[in-house]
Design a protein around this motif. Structure first.
Motif, short mmCIF file in Angstrom:
data_model
loop_
_atom_site.label_atom_id
_atom_site.label_comp_id
_atom_site.label_asym_id
_atom_site.label_seq_id
_atom_site.Cartn_x
_atom_site.Cartn_y
_atom_site.Cartn_z
N GLU A 171 9.40 -8.67 -4.79
CA GLU A 171 7.97 -8.84 -4.54
C GLU A 171 7.42 -7.61 -3.82
O GLU A 171 8.03 -7.13 -2.86
CB GLU A 171 7.73 -10.08 -3.67
CG GLU A 171 8.28 -11.37 -4.30
CD GLU A 171 8.33 -12.52 -3.30
OE1 GLU A 171 7.27 -12.91 -2.79
OE2 GLU A 171 9.45 -13.01 -3.03
N PHE A 172 6.28 -7.11 -4.29
CA PHE A 172 5.66 -5.93 -3.68
C PHE A 172 4.27 -6.28 -3.15
O PHE A 172 3.49 -6.95 -3.82
CB PHE A 172 5.53 -4.80 -4.70
CG PHE A 172 6.83 -4.15 -5.05
CD1 PHE A 172 7.27 -3.01 -4.37
CD2 PHE A 172 7.64 -4.67 -6.05
CE1 PHE A 172 8.48 -2.42 -4.68
CE2 PHE A 172 8.85 -4.07 -6.37
CZ PHE A 172 9.27 -2.95 -5.69
N ILE A 173 4.00 -5.81 -1.94
CA ILE A 173 2.65 -5.87 -1.37
C ILE A 173 2.25 -4.43 -1.09
O ILE A 173 2.91 -3.73 -0.31
CB ILE A 173 2.61 -6.70 -0.08
CG1 ILE A 173 2.97 -8.15 -0.37
CG2 ILE A 173 1.24 -6.59 0.59
CD1 ILE A 173 3.02 -9.04 0.86
N ALA A 174 1.21 -3.96 -1.78
CA ALA A 174 0.88 -2.54 -1.72
C ALA A 174 -0.47 -2.28 -1.06
O ALA A 174 -1.45 -2.99 -1.32
CB ALA A 174 0.88 -1.94 -3.12
N ALA A 175 -0.50 -1.26 -0.22
CA ALA A 175 -1.74 -0.72 0.32
C ALA A 175 -1.92 0.65 -0.32
O ALA A 175 -1.23 1.61 0.04
CB ALA A 175 -1.67 -0.61 1.84
N ASP A 176 -2.79 0.73 -1.30
CA ASP A 176 -2.98 1.96 -2.07
C ASP A 176 -4.26 2.68 -1.67
O ASP A 176 -5.26 2.06 -1.31
CB ASP A 176 -3.04 1.65 -3.56
CG ASP A 176 -1.68 1.28 -4.14
OD1 ASP A 176 -0.68 1.80 -3.63
OD2 ASP A 176 -1.64 0.48 -5.10
N GLY A 177 -4.23 4.00 -1.77
CA GLY A 177 -5.42 4.81 -1.51
C GLY A 177 -5.71 5.03 -0.04
O GLY A 177 -6.84 5.34 0.33
N ILE A 178 -4.68 4.93 0.82
CA ILE A 178 -4.95 4.99 2.26
C ILE A 178 -5.32 6.39 2.74
O ILE A 178 -5.83 6.56 3.85
CB ILE A 178 -3.75 4.45 3.08
CG1 ILE A 178 -2.50 5.28 2.84
CG2 ILE A 178 -3.51 2.99 2.75
CD1 ILE A 178 -1.35 4.92 3.76
N ALA A 179 -5.09 7.41 1.89
CA ALA A 179 -5.46 8.77 2.27
C ALA A 179 -6.79 9.20 1.66
O ALA A 179 -7.25 10.33 1.90
CB ALA A 179 -4.36 9.75 1.85
N VAL A 180 -7.42 8.32 0.91
CA VAL A 180 -8.68 8.67 0.23
C VAL A 180 -9.82 8.81 1.22
O VAL A 180 -10.68 9.68 1.09
CB VAL A 180 -9.00 7.61 -0.85
CG1 VAL A 180 -10.39 7.85 -1.44
CG2 VAL A 180 -7.93 7.63 -1.94
N GLY A 181 -9.84 7.96 2.23
CA GLY A 181 -10.89 8.01 3.24
C GLY A 181 -10.80 6.79 4.14
O GLY A 181 -10.08 5.83 3.82
N PRO A 182 -11.50 6.80 5.27
CA PRO A 182 -11.41 5.70 6.23
C PRO A 182 -11.77 4.34 5.64
O PRO A 182 -11.09 3.34 5.94
CB PRO A 182 -12.40 6.10 7.33
CG PRO A 182 -12.51 7.59 7.22
CD PRO A 182 -12.37 7.89 5.76
N GLU A 183 -12.83 4.29 4.83
CA GLU A 183 -13.22 3.00 4.27
C GLU A 183 -12.17 2.47 3.31
O GLU A 183 -11.85 1.27 3.32
CB GLU A 183 -14.57 3.13 3.56
CG GLU A 183 -15.74 3.38 4.50
CD GLU A 183 -17.07 3.41 3.77
OE1 GLU A 183 -17.09 3.17 2.54
OE2 GLU A 183 -18.10 3.65 4.43
#
Length: 202
Positions: A171-183
């Motif tokens: 099972e994967f839980i992903a936080a993607d795009g965390i370097a794109v910007g603060p929002e």
């Protein structure tokens, strides 16, 4: 029931994968009060990478004192994994794949005769009775429908690794795009933490 919680990010308190893996572990321990938790921080207490001396010792060769201590550390990591019913891993993507610290741990748990074996029909996994949950953090977007999909070597690698030892439903839980910007970072973290909260208990 035993839970093994692994973190591999080098970012300490600034790590998204650590935050999400902690939320996963908390969700599971609250749902199962009797769950025994073992925690291993692969950055604070790293395992050495395999060398020719390690492989020679595994084949019955002599090991000097320094190597014997390292082999004991590797055996402890393997024993923790074998004893675990649930494994929670914090795995950030570094340069398109897993951190080197996590690779060193994987090299200690993929052991012939312990977590897999070779038979007449090829390799057979021996650890299929475990539940593995991976908290992933990635700076960009690497989903199957994105231009960067071919550069994703974290989730695909871990699926193969655990599938090889018999765990086919990782099972994967992903936080993607965390370097794109603060929002985007806030949105990604909140989404991953919600997914951790919604995780099935067993």
């Amino acid at each position: 029931m035993n839970l093994l919680h692994i973190d591999s990010s080098v970012l300490g308190h600034h790590s998204v994968s650590r935050q999400v893996s902690a939320a996963v572990a908390e969700r599971l321990t609250k749902a199962q009060p009797g769950l025994a938790v073992t925690y291993r921080d692969l950055t604070a207490d790293p395992l050495s990478h395999l060398s020719g001396s390690h492989l020679a010792a595994a084949q019955g060769g002599a090991a000097d004192t320094a190597l014997q201590a390292d082999l004991a550390a590797g055996q402890a990591a393997l024993d923790e994994f074998l004893a675990a019913d649930i494994v929670v891993i914090g795995a950030p993507m570094y340069n398109f794949t897993i951190p080197t610290q996590l690779k060193a741990w994987i090299d200690r748990i993929l052991v012939a005769g312990k977590t897999f074996k070779y038979g007449t029909n090829g390799p057979e996994g021996l650890a299929g009775d475990k539940r593995v949950i991976v908290a992933v953090s990635r700076g960009g977007f690497y989903g199957a429908d994105t231009p960067a999909a071919a550069g994703e070597h974290l989730e695909t690698y871990l699926r193969w690794v655990f599938g090889f030892i018999g765990v086919t439903n990782v099972e994967f839980i992903a936080a993607d795009g965390i370097a794109v910007g603060p929002e985007m970072r806030e949105k990604a973290v909140n989404g991953a933490l919600q997914a951790a909260t919604d995780l099935r208990a067993a």
